[in-house]
Design a protein around this motif. Structure first.
Motif, mmCIF file in Angstrom:
data_model
loop_
_atom_site.group_PDB
_atom_site.id
_atom_site.type_symbol
_atom_site.label_atom_id
_atom_site.label_comp_id
_atom_site.label_asym_id
_atom_site.label_seq_id
_atom_site.Cartn_x
_atom_site.Cartn_y
_atom_site.Cartn_z
ATOM 1 N N ILE A 6 17.553 -23.825 -0.475
ATOM 2 C CA ILE A 6 17.520 -23.162 -1.772
ATOM 3 C C ILE A 6 16.106 -23.258 -2.340
ATOM 4 C CG2 ILE A 6 18.415 -23.113 -4.133
ATOM 5 C CD1 ILE A 6 20.489 -22.328 -2.050
ATOM 6 N N PHE A 7 15.599 -22.117 -2.795
ATOM 7 C CA PHE A 7 14.319 -22.060 -3.489
ATOM 8 C C PHE A 7 14.573 -21.875 -4.979
ATOM 9 C CE2 PHE A 7 12.958 -20.260 0.633
ATOM 10 C CZ PHE A 7 11.810 -21.003 0.864
ATOM 11 N N ILE A 8 13.743 -22.482 -5.780
ATOM 12 C CA ILE A 8 13.629 -22.101 -7.174
ATOM 13 C C ILE A 8 12.133 -21.996 -7.439
ATOM 14 C CG2 ILE A 8 13.730 -24.462 -8.077
ATOM 15 C CD1 ILE A 8 15.179 -23.235 -10.577
ATOM 16 N N GLN A 9 11.752 -20.920 -8.069
ATOM 17 C CA GLN A 9 10.337 -20.718 -8.338
ATOM 18 C C GLN A 9 10.153 -20.270 -9.776
ATOM 19 O OE1 GLN A 9 8.205 -17.909 -5.814
ATOM 20 N NE2 GLN A 9 6.300 -18.956 -6.289
ATOM 21 N N LEU A 10 9.142 -20.840 -10.406
ATOM 22 C CA LEU A 10 8.704 -20.436 -11.732
ATOM 23 C C LEU A 10 7.332 -19.824 -11.570
ATOM 24 C CD1 LEU A 10 8.861 -22.289 -15.065
ATOM 25 C CD2 LEU A 10 6.655 -21.522 -14.225
ATOM 26 N N LEU A 11 7.154 -18.635 -12.147
ATOM 27 C CA LEU A 11 5.874 -17.935 -12.106
ATOM 28 C C LEU A 11 5.464 -17.580 -13.519
ATOM 29 C CD1 LEU A 11 6.806 -15.541 -9.200
ATOM 30 C CD2 LEU A 11 5.116 -17.384 -9.065
ATOM 31 N N GLU A 12 4.176 -17.696 -13.815
ATOM 32 C CA GLU A 12 3.641 -17.376 -15.141
ATOM 33 C C GLU A 12 2.393 -16.524 -14.977
ATOM 34 O OE1 GLU A 12 4.438 -21.510 -17.463
ATOM 35 O OE2 GLU A 12 2.817 -21.519 -15.984
ATOM 36 N N GLY A 13 2.273 -15.518 -15.813
ATOM 37 C CA GLY A 13 1.085 -14.689 -15.767
ATOM 38 C C GLY A 13 1.232 -13.463 -16.647
ATOM 39 N N ARG A 14 0.267 -12.559 -16.521
ATOM 40 C CA ARG A 14 0.308 -11.320 -17.303
ATOM 41 C C ARG A 14 1.519 -10.487 -16.900
ATOM 42 N NH1 ARG A 14 -5.114 -8.824 -16.293
ATOM 43 N NH2 ARG A 14 -3.811 -6.978 -16.447
ATOM 44 N N ASP A 15 2.122 -9.835 -17.871
ATOM 45 C CA ASP A 15 3.375 -9.099 -17.668
ATOM 46 C C ASP A 15 3.325 -8.144 -16.483
ATOM 47 O OD1 ASP A 15 3.560 -10.341 -20.170
ATOM 48 O OD2 ASP A 15 4.761 -8.728 -21.007
ATOM 49 N N THR A 16 2.374 -7.242 -16.469
ATOM 50 C CA THR A 16 2.334 -6.212 -15.429
ATOM 51 C C THR A 16 2.099 -6.814 -14.046
ATOM 52 O OG1 THR A 16 -0.011 -5.823 -15.903
ATOM 53 C CG2 THR A 16 1.590 -4.371 -16.976
ATOM 54 N N ILE A 17 1.258 -7.816 -13.973
ATOM 55 C CA ILE A 17 0.976 -8.474 -12.691
ATOM 56 C C ILE A 17 2.212 -9.205 -12.188
ATOM 57 C CG2 ILE A 17 -0.352 -10.328 -11.604
ATOM 58 C CD1 ILE A 17 -2.720 -9.442 -13.383
ATOM 59 N N LEU A 18 2.881 -9.927 -13.079
ATOM 60 C CA LEU A 18 4.071 -10.673 -12.691
ATOM 61 C C LEU A 18 5.219 -9.739 -12.309
ATOM 62 C CD1 LEU A 18 4.070 -13.687 -12.489
ATOM 63 C CD2 LEU A 18 5.274 -13.810 -14.644
ATOM 64 N N ASP A 19 5.378 -8.644 -13.021
ATOM 65 C CA ASP A 19 6.430 -7.684 -12.675
ATOM 66 C C ASP A 19 6.209 -7.107 -11.278
ATOM 67 O OD1 ASP A 19 7.795 -8.054 -15.068
ATOM 68 O OD2 ASP A 19 6.827 -6.353 -16.055
ATOM 69 N N ALA A 20 4.969 -6.780 -10.947
ATOM 70 C CA ALA A 20 4.648 -6.254 -9.610
ATOM 71 C C ALA A 20 4.901 -7.314 -8.538
ATOM 72 C CB ALA A 20 3.199 -5.780 -9.568
ATOM 73 N N LEU A 21 4.500 -8.549 -8.801
ATOM 74 C CA LEU A 21 4.731 -9.633 -7.853
ATOM 75 C C LEU A 21 6.223 -9.857 -7.652
ATOM 76 C CD1 LEU A 21 3.907 -12.038 -6.084
ATOM 77 C CD2 LEU A 21 3.715 -13.397 -8.192
ATOM 78 N N TYR A 22 6.977 -9.833 -8.725
ATOM 79 C CA TYR A 22 8.420 -10.087 -8.617
ATOM 80 C C TYR A 22 9.117 -8.986 -7.807
ATOM 81 C CZ TYR A 22 12.939 -12.082 -9.785
ATOM 82 O OH TYR A 22 14.176 -12.665 -9.709
ATOM 83 N N LYS A 23 8.656 -7.760 -7.900
ATOM 84 C CA LYS A 23 9.207 -6.683 -7.069
ATOM 85 C C LYS A 23 8.986 -6.998 -5.592
ATOM 86 C CE LYS A 23 9.031 -2.811 -10.240
ATOM 87 N NZ LYS A 23 8.470 -1.502 -10.557
ATOM 88 N N ARG A 24 7.803 -7.509 -5.268
ATOM 89 C CA ARG A 24 7.522 -7.905 -3.871
ATOM 90 C C ARG A 24 8.415 -9.053 -3.441
ATOM 91 N NH1 ARG A 24 1.891 -9.622 -3.846
ATOM 92 N NH2 ARG A 24 2.458 -10.544 -1.871
ATOM 93 N N ILE A 25 8.610 -10.018 -4.337
ATOM 94 C CA ILE A 25 9.470 -11.169 -4.030
ATOM 95 C C ILE A 25 10.900 -10.702 -3.771
ATOM 96 C CG2 ILE A 25 10.562 -13.200 -5.080
ATOM 97 C CD1 ILE A 25 7.777 -13.759 -6.390
#
Length: 140
Positions: free
Chosen positions: A45-64
């Motif tokens: 099981i993974f749990i990940q917390l990510l923090e950053g600028r909205d647009t950058i994080l949204d793009a990263l989360y789509k990849r994830i």
């Protein structure tokens, strides 16, 4: 600025080298994009917390979300924040088998390193709950 916390199941058993590859590539990518966070792995099981600028994080989360290395992704937190909780972590990292990874830069040797007692936001509380319930070997 925003925080995203998600939980997922590894699509296959992760070996130490695979986890280290994830850590290494995450640190390089996160540094370039000014993303901070913490990644925890216990019993597939993974749990990940990510923090950053909205647009950058949204793009990263789509990849994830499209990453085939994990399944059953559940978004626990996706919220706007005023400040980062893990500012100094390009990517913190912890696994249940600490014998070989504890000397890595960024490896969490103590829950105190997360400075979670001073933060009352949902994202940090989700990380704390995962640590406490998963049996990760992170001691106060």
């Amino acid at each position: 600025m925003k925080t995203i916390v998600y939980l997922s199941k590894s699509a296959y058993p992760m070996h130490e080298n695979q986890l280290l590859d994830i850590l290494h590539s995450s640190r390089i990518h996160n540094a370039a994009l000014n993303i901070s966070g913490v990644l925890l792995y216990a019993e597939s099981i993974f749990i990940q917390l990510l923090e950053g600028r909205d647009t950058i994080l949204d793009a990263l989360y789509k990849r994830i979300l499209a990453d085939e290395r994990h399944t059953d992704i559940i978004t626990l937190v996706n919220e706007t924040v005023t400040e980062k909780s893990f500012e100094e972590w390009l990517m913190g990292f912890a696994v249940t088998d600490v014998s070989k990874t504890e000397k890595l830069a960024g490896y969490l040797k103590s829950i105190d390193q997360l400075d979670i007692d001073d933060k009352g936001n949902e994202a940090v509380l989700a990380i704390k709950a995962f640590i406490e319930s998963s049996g990760l070997n992170i001691q106060n």
